[in-house]
Design a protein around this motif. Structure first.
Motif, PDB file in Angstrom:
ATOM      1  N   ALA A  97      -6.810   0.491  14.639  1.00 26.70           N
ATOM      2  CA  ALA A  97      -6.242  -0.537  15.524  1.00 26.70           C
ATOM      3  C   ALA A  97      -6.090  -1.863  14.780  1.00 26.70           C
ATOM      4  CB  ALA A  97      -7.133  -0.718  16.748  1.00 26.70           C
ATOM      5  N   ILE A  98      -7.055  -2.223  13.971  1.00 26.80           N
ATOM      6  CA  ILE A  98      -7.017  -3.509  13.255  1.00 26.80           C
ATOM      7  C   ILE A  98      -5.895  -3.541  12.226  1.00 26.80           C
ATOM      8  CG2 ILE A  98      -8.262  -4.861  11.511  1.00 26.80           C
ATOM      9  CD1 ILE A  98     -10.810  -4.337  13.128  1.00 26.80           C
ATOM     10  N   VAL A  99      -5.724  -2.459  11.466  1.00 26.93           N
ATOM     11  CA  VAL A  99      -4.688  -2.479  10.425  1.00 26.93           C
ATOM     12  C   VAL A  99      -3.301  -2.192  10.980  1.00 26.93           C
ATOM     13  CG1 VAL A  99      -6.338  -1.834   8.639  1.00 26.93           C
ATOM     14  CG2 VAL A  99      -5.000  -0.041   9.758  1.00 26.93           C
ATOM     15  N   SER A 100      -3.229  -1.754  12.228  1.00 29.09           N
ATOM     16  CA  SER A 100      -1.927  -1.454  12.844  1.00 29.09           C
ATOM     17  C   SER A 100      -1.338  -2.647  13.580  1.00 29.09           C
ATOM     18  CB  SER A 100      -2.073  -0.286  13.833  1.00 29.09           C
ATOM     19  OG  SER A 100      -2.534   0.875  13.198  1.00 29.09           O
TER      20      SER A 100
ATOM     21  N   TYR B 291       0.838  -1.199   0.000  1.00 29.61           N
ATOM     22  CA  TYR B 291       0.000   0.000   0.000  1.00 29.61           C
ATOM     23  C   TYR B 291       0.875   1.252   0.000  1.00 29.61           C
ATOM     24  CZ  TYR B 291      -4.012   2.985   1.077  1.00 29.61           C
ATOM     25  OH  TYR B 291      -5.003   3.935   1.015  1.00 29.61           O
ATOM     26  N   GLN B 292       1.876   1.254   0.845  1.00 29.39           N
ATOM     27  CA  GLN B 292       2.760   2.418   0.943  1.00 29.39           C
ATOM     28  C   GLN B 292       3.534   2.631  -0.350  1.00 29.39           C
ATOM     29  OE1 GLN B 292       6.408   3.534   3.891  1.00 29.39           O
ATOM     30  NE2 GLN B 292       4.431   3.154   4.862  1.00 29.39           N
ATOM     31  N   PHE B 293       3.990   1.528  -0.967  1.00 30.02           N
ATOM     32  CA  PHE B 293       4.725   1.630  -2.224  1.00 30.02           C
ATOM     33  C   PHE B 293       3.833   2.162  -3.346  1.00 30.02           C
ATOM     34  CE2 PHE B 293       5.876  -0.331  -6.315  1.00 30.02           C
ATOM     35  CZ  PHE B 293       7.170   0.165  -6.474  1.00 30.02           C
ATOM     36  N   LEU B 294       2.597   1.674  -3.412  1.00 26.30           N
ATOM     37  CA  LEU B 294       1.696   2.037  -4.505  1.00 26.30           C
ATOM     38  C   LEU B 294       1.112   3.441  -4.366  1.00 26.30           C
ATOM     39  CD1 LEU B 294      -0.285  -1.311  -4.812  1.00 26.30           C
ATOM     40  CD2 LEU B 294       1.284  -0.382  -6.519  1.00 26.30           C
ATOM     41  N   TYR B 295       0.777   3.844  -3.131  1.00 23.67           N
ATOM     42  CA  TYR B 295      -0.006   5.071  -2.940  1.00 23.67           C
ATOM     43  C   TYR B 295       0.714   6.166  -2.162  1.00 23.67           C
ATOM     44  CZ  TYR B 295      -3.379   1.575  -4.369  1.00 23.67           C
ATOM     45  OH  TYR B 295      -4.017   0.569  -5.049  1.00 23.67           O
ATOM     46  N   LYS B 296       1.950   5.897  -1.768  1.00 25.28           N
ATOM     47  CA  LYS B 296       2.800   6.905  -1.113  1.00 25.28           C
ATOM     48  C   LYS B 296       2.210   7.460   0.182  1.00 25.28           C
ATOM     49  CE  LYS B 296       5.000   6.114  -4.875  1.00 25.28           C
ATOM     50  NZ  LYS B 296       5.923   4.953  -4.873  1.00 25.28           N
ATOM     51  N   HIS B 297       1.368   6.664   0.809  1.00 22.78           N
ATOM     52  CA  HIS B 297       0.859   6.928   2.152  1.00 22.78           C
ATOM     53  C   HIS B 297       0.878   5.611   2.906  1.00 22.78           C
ATOM     54  CE1 HIS B 297      -1.305  10.234  -0.083  1.00 22.78           C
ATOM     55  NE2 HIS B 297      -0.852  10.916   0.945  1.00 22.78           N
ATOM     56  N   SER B 298       0.899   5.695   4.224  1.00 23.92           N
ATOM     57  CA  SER B 298       0.737   4.464   4.991  1.00 23.92           C
ATOM     58  C   SER B 298      -0.735   4.088   5.003  1.00 23.92           C
ATOM     59  CB  SER B 298       1.248   4.645   6.422  1.00 23.92           C
ATOM     60  OG  SER B 298       0.356   5.454   7.172  1.00 23.92           O
ATOM     61  N   LEU B 299      -1.007   2.797   5.148  1.00 25.32           N
ATOM     62  CA  LEU B 299      -2.390   2.335   5.220  1.00 25.32           C
ATOM     63  C   LEU B 299      -3.084   2.957   6.426  1.00 25.32           C
ATOM     64  CD1 LEU B 299      -4.752   0.566   4.395  1.00 25.32           C
ATOM     65  CD2 LEU B 299      -3.648  -1.369   5.528  1.00 25.32           C
ATOM     66  N   GLU B 300      -2.381   2.994   7.566  1.00 30.84           N
ATOM     67  CA  GLU B 300      -2.971   3.570   8.774  1.00 30.84           C
ATOM     68  C   GLU B 300      -3.344   5.037   8.559  1.00 30.84           C
ATOM     69  OE1 GLU B 300       0.126   0.479  10.138  1.00 30.84           O
ATOM     70  OE2 GLU B 300      -0.171   1.904   8.501  1.00 30.84           O
ATOM     71  N   GLU B 301      -2.479   5.751   7.851  1.00 30.77           N
ATOM     72  CA  GLU B 301      -2.719   7.176   7.592  1.00 30.77           C
ATOM     73  C   GLU B 301      -3.998   7.385   6.787  1.00 30.77           C
ATOM     74  OE1 GLU B 301      -0.426  10.818   5.165  1.00 30.77           O
ATOM     75  OE2 GLU B 301       0.451   8.811   5.300  1.00 30.77           O
ATOM     76  N   ASP B 302      -4.168   6.593   5.733  1.00 32.16           N
ATOM     77  CA  ASP B 302      -5.350   6.764   4.885  1.00 32.16           C
ATOM     78  C   ASP B 302      -6.624   6.280   5.570  1.00 32.16           C
ATOM     79  OD1 ASP B 302      -3.950   7.979   2.914  1.00 32.16           O
ATOM     80  OD2 ASP B 302      -4.108   6.375   1.434  1.00 32.16           O
TER      81      ASP B 302
END
Length: 317
Positions: free
Chosen positions: A151-154, A125-136
């Motif tokens: 909490a679940i994705v972290s 996710y971070q590589f593709l969209y240049k954001h962390s999943l938690e951030e989005d």
């Protein structure tokens, strides 16, 4: 068990050449695409994608996007992606579209994948969209659902076999107190569901039922429109018995608004190499109709899309 049918031997170079021929000329040979891609496992598809890039200097997924369209294109491309890349794409789409029940897709991915798989998804996710999943996730949600989803994705759950019965009983009592007081926003229920191992949580769920004679999900009910409580119930179902959860997604795909094609294809594509056989059996027991018949009779907008899904289900094609 998986439903995917693959040959004992396959050549990624020959597969790449077959796909290239299928894409030449004025029309596309969709049948040839299905005959190759719907019968290759993750490792074979990865080699095929690399062979296609080496031979023709083009990413296979980009080629497919130029050749086919609609639901067939979307499902074919998702299938061809590596699993982490695919789940990252599903999550991104869920967040951006914000359709009803979008949060269930994030919970599904966060709770039915292993800790290592979730870590790979976050890296992709971070590589593709240049954001962390938690951030989005945090920026697209709010309130209690935000706290739960972040909490679940972290998390990175323990996946060993060590269990603690006393902790299970203690946390079953904590959850019962939360339900009794209707204090559903209490941080403790999010802490328990997002940090404990899945095996430990199943012991907690069983302890709750043994002590109080009911399930946790039955207690997590206030208003039918309460998305946060629905999200909590979805989390428990994904952890406790993911195959039954997926069967329910398929069962609910047909509703008064039509057919949830995205839900049907997501379950079939993500579980064809995992446990789709068990999901099919559960679906049949509940609905008295096979999943193949459901797809045949309800997925009608695109014949190639239907045939692709049926091939992943193990039907002859």
């Amino acid at each position: 068990m998986a439903t995917l049918v693959v040959p004992k031997d396959s050549s990624p170079i020959e597969d790449a050449e077959t796909i290239k021929r299928a894409c030449k000329g004025l029309g596309t040979d969709e049948r040839a695409l299905i005959s190759i891609l719907a019968h290759r496992n993750e490792a074979q598809r990865k080699l095929l994608r690399q062979a296609y890039l080496d031979l023709y200097h083009q990413d296979l997924i980009q080629q497919l996007k130029c050749e086919v369209s609609g639901k067939f294109e979307r499902s074919l491309c998702h299938w061809t992606m590596e699993p982490a890349e695919r789940d990252a794409a599903y999550t991104k789409e869920a967040l951006e579209k914000a359709t009803p029940n979008y949060y269930k897709i994030i919970i599904e991915i966060g709770c039915t994948r292993t800790s290592e798989e979730l870590l790979a998804i976050k890296r992709s996710y971070q590589f593709l969209y240049k954001h962390s999943l938690e951030e989005d996730v945090a920026s697209h949600t709010f309130g209690d659902i935000r706290r739960l989803l972040v909490a679940i994705v972290s998390t990175y759950r323990y996946e060993g076999h060590v269990l603690d019965e006393s902790v299970a009983i203690s946390e079953a009592n904590i959850i019962h107190q939360i339900i009794e007081k209707k204090d559903f926003s209490n941080d403790e229920i999010i802490r328990i569901l997002s940090t404990r191992s899945k095996k430990q949580l199943c012991v907690t769920f069983n302890s709750f039922r043994n002590i109080y004679g009911s399930t946790i999900t039955k207690g997590l009910v206030a208003s039918p429109s309460d998305e946060y409580l629905d999200a909590l119930r979805t989390t428990i179902r994904c952890i406790k018995y993911p195959q039954r959860y997926f069967a329910k997604v398929l069962r609910n795909a047909k509703n008064e608004l039509g057919i949830d094609d995205d839900g049907v294809s997501r379950v079939i594509i993500t579980r064809a190499e995992e446990d789709l056989k068990e999901i099919k059996d559960l679906y049949f027991k509940r609905n008295n109709v096979t999943l193949e018949d459901f797809v045949t009779n309800n997925i009608s907008a695109d014949g190639d899309y239907k045939n692709f899904l049926l091939a992943l289900l193990g039907s002859n094609f």
